[in-house]
Design a protein around this motif. Structure first.
Motif, short mmCIF file in Angstrom:
data_model
loop_
_atom_site.label_atom_id
_atom_site.label_comp_id
_atom_site.label_asym_id
_atom_site.label_seq_id
_atom_site.Cartn_x
_atom_site.Cartn_y
_atom_site.Cartn_z
N GLU A 1 -74.99 29.46 -65.65
CA GLU A 1 -75.52 29.71 -66.37
C GLU A 1 -76.22 31.61 -65.76
O GLU A 1 -76.68 31.86 -64.81
CB GLU A 1 -76.86 28.91 -66.57
N PRO A 2 -75.38 32.61 -66.87
CA PRO A 2 -75.75 33.59 -66.53
C PRO A 2 -76.99 34.38 -66.20
O PRO A 2 -77.87 33.87 -67.62
CB PRO A 2 -74.88 34.29 -67.70
N SER A 3 -77.22 34.81 -66.08
CA SER A 3 -78.92 35.75 -66.10
C SER A 3 -78.97 36.71 -66.85
O SER A 3 -80.57 36.64 -68.21
CB SER A 3 -79.05 36.27 -64.92
N HIS A 4 -78.42 37.21 -67.98
CA HIS A 4 -78.13 37.72 -69.23
C HIS A 4 -77.14 37.72 -69.86
O HIS A 4 -75.87 37.35 -69.37
CB HIS A 4 -77.63 39.93 -68.47
N LYS A 5 -78.07 37.53 -71.04
CA LYS A 5 -76.91 36.74 -72.08
C LYS A 5 -76.77 37.33 -73.26
O LYS A 5 -76.82 36.86 -74.44
CB LYS A 5 -77.66 35.23 -72.42
N LYS A 6 -76.74 38.58 -73.38
CA LYS A 6 -76.21 39.70 -74.43
C LYS A 6 -75.11 39.09 -74.75
O LYS A 6 -73.89 39.18 -74.61
CB LYS A 6 -75.83 40.98 -73.96
N ASN A 7 -75.34 39.00 -76.35
CA ASN A 7 -73.96 38.28 -76.85
C ASN A 7 -73.61 37.18 -76.13
O ASN A 7 -72.02 36.49 -76.66
CB ASN A 7 -72.62 39.69 -76.78
N GLU B 1 -66.46 39.47 -73.27
CA GLU B 1 -67.42 40.83 -73.71
C GLU B 1 -66.62 41.48 -74.34
O GLU B 1 -66.65 41.81 -75.33
CB GLU B 1 -68.28 41.62 -72.48
N ASN C 1 -68.55 34.51 -76.46
CA ASN C 1 -69.08 35.27 -77.33
C ASN C 1 -69.66 35.06 -78.67
O ASN C 1 -68.59 34.68 -79.53
CB ASN C 1 -68.24 36.16 -77.40
N GLU D 1 -66.88 39.92 -68.01
CA GLU D 1 -66.73 41.16 -68.73
C GLU D 1 -65.36 40.70 -69.63
O GLU D 1 -65.24 41.38 -70.41
CB GLU D 1 -66.06 41.43 -66.96
#
Length: 301
Positions: free
Chosen positions: A150-156, A139, A278, A136
């Motif tokens: 390793e994050p499951s969602h990698k937006k940006n 972002e 980011n 968070e």
């Protein structure tokens, strides 16, 4: 104000030299241009700044007040330029990292210790928090780097893997013996009859283990939730239960017999951990230095 900056530089030089001719020479501009700039600044401020005489110029009372402020402003600008120069020459900078307590202790600190010894002028701020909080802050661009699974969602988000970790369950030999004696059996199911120490719900590691439990139809009967993995290890060490830990960080204690690993079939799949940042953020020189350094450090660890 922006249009007056060049005028203030000319005003500052004339006030310091007390002579338009010398100021023009120092600034590499003509005397008429100097006189025109001073007149324009006086017109803008509606105040006389200099008294002209045969020997040169002298500050008026109002001019002397303005000179002190202008001198302070240029000193601050010089200080800023010196600071930037020092940053470039010495690698000075500020790096903000988000990381969980356990990854900070076992993964980040060994690398950080060597980096700081080599680049003592770089300042670090470490935010110890959950992976979700780290992502968070990334972002929002409130930190520069995170160290997470390793994050499951990698937006940006760019994930830079440094190593793999293995989750598992450990307990002391005495705890397992006492559990068997209590149950009156040579073998006893830890998840059915023992106390299982796990991180609190919502934690990324806890969610990962719960997914494994669902797939293997495992349902612990007695849970003790703990806020950090270090506490899980401490609680397991004094015999409060079987702890869910990252085995990489207790291998020595498993090897010397302090802990016994609870066998699982199939074993919990490995996870990757690494630095995240980011993709929309610019990197300082200090951050690029650290990224280059940790890649080499973990590659050779």
């Amino acid at each position: 104000m922006e249009q007056n900056l060049s005028l203030y530089r000319i005003f500052f030089e004339v006030a310091q030299t007390g002579n338009i001719s010398r100021a023009a020479k120092n600034l590499y501009i003509s005397q008429p241009a100097i006189s025109k700039a001073i007149s324009k600044l006086e017109d803008n401020l509606h105040l006389p700044l200099f008294i002209r005489n045969s020997r040169g110029v002298q500050l008026t009372e109002e001019g002397a007040i303005l000179f002190e402020h202008v001198r302070a402003a240029f000193e601050m600008l010089d200080h800023g330029e010196d600071e930037l120069k020092r940053m470039m020459e010495l690698g000075v900078g500020h790096i903000r990292i988000g990381v969980s307590t356990v990854l900070c202790k076992y993964v980040l600190l060994p690398c950080l210790k060597e980096f700081v010894a080599r680049y003592p002028h770089v300042k670090f701020t470490i935010h110890c928090q959950s992976t979700l909080q780290t992502l968070e802050l990334l972002e929002k661009q409130q930190i520069d780097l995170g160290l997470t699974a390793e994050p499951s969602h990698k937006k940006n988000i760019i994930f830079d893997k440094v190593t793999d970790i293995e989750d598992g369950f450990i307990a002391t030999p005495a705890y397992l013996t006492n559990m068997r004696l209590r149950e009156g059996a040579l073998q006893s199911d830890v998840f059915k009859n023992g106390t299982v120490l796990m991180l609190e719900k919502g934690n990324v590691s806890r969610t990962y283990i719960e997914d494994y439990f669902r797939e293997q139809h495992v349902e612990p009967n007695h849970l003790l939730e703990v806020s950090t993995m270090d506490l899980i290890i401490d609680f397991a060490r004094i015999g409060l239960g079987a702890g869910c830990v990252i085995k990489n960080f207790v291998r020595e204690e498993i090897k010397n017999g302090t802990f016994v690993e609870i066998p699982l079939t199939p074993p919990i799949p490995k996870r990757s951990i690494g630095f995240v940042y980011n993709s929309q953020s610019s990197h300082s020189k200090a951050l690029n230095m650290f990224i280059k350094y940790y890649r080499h450090f973990y590659q050779n660890a």
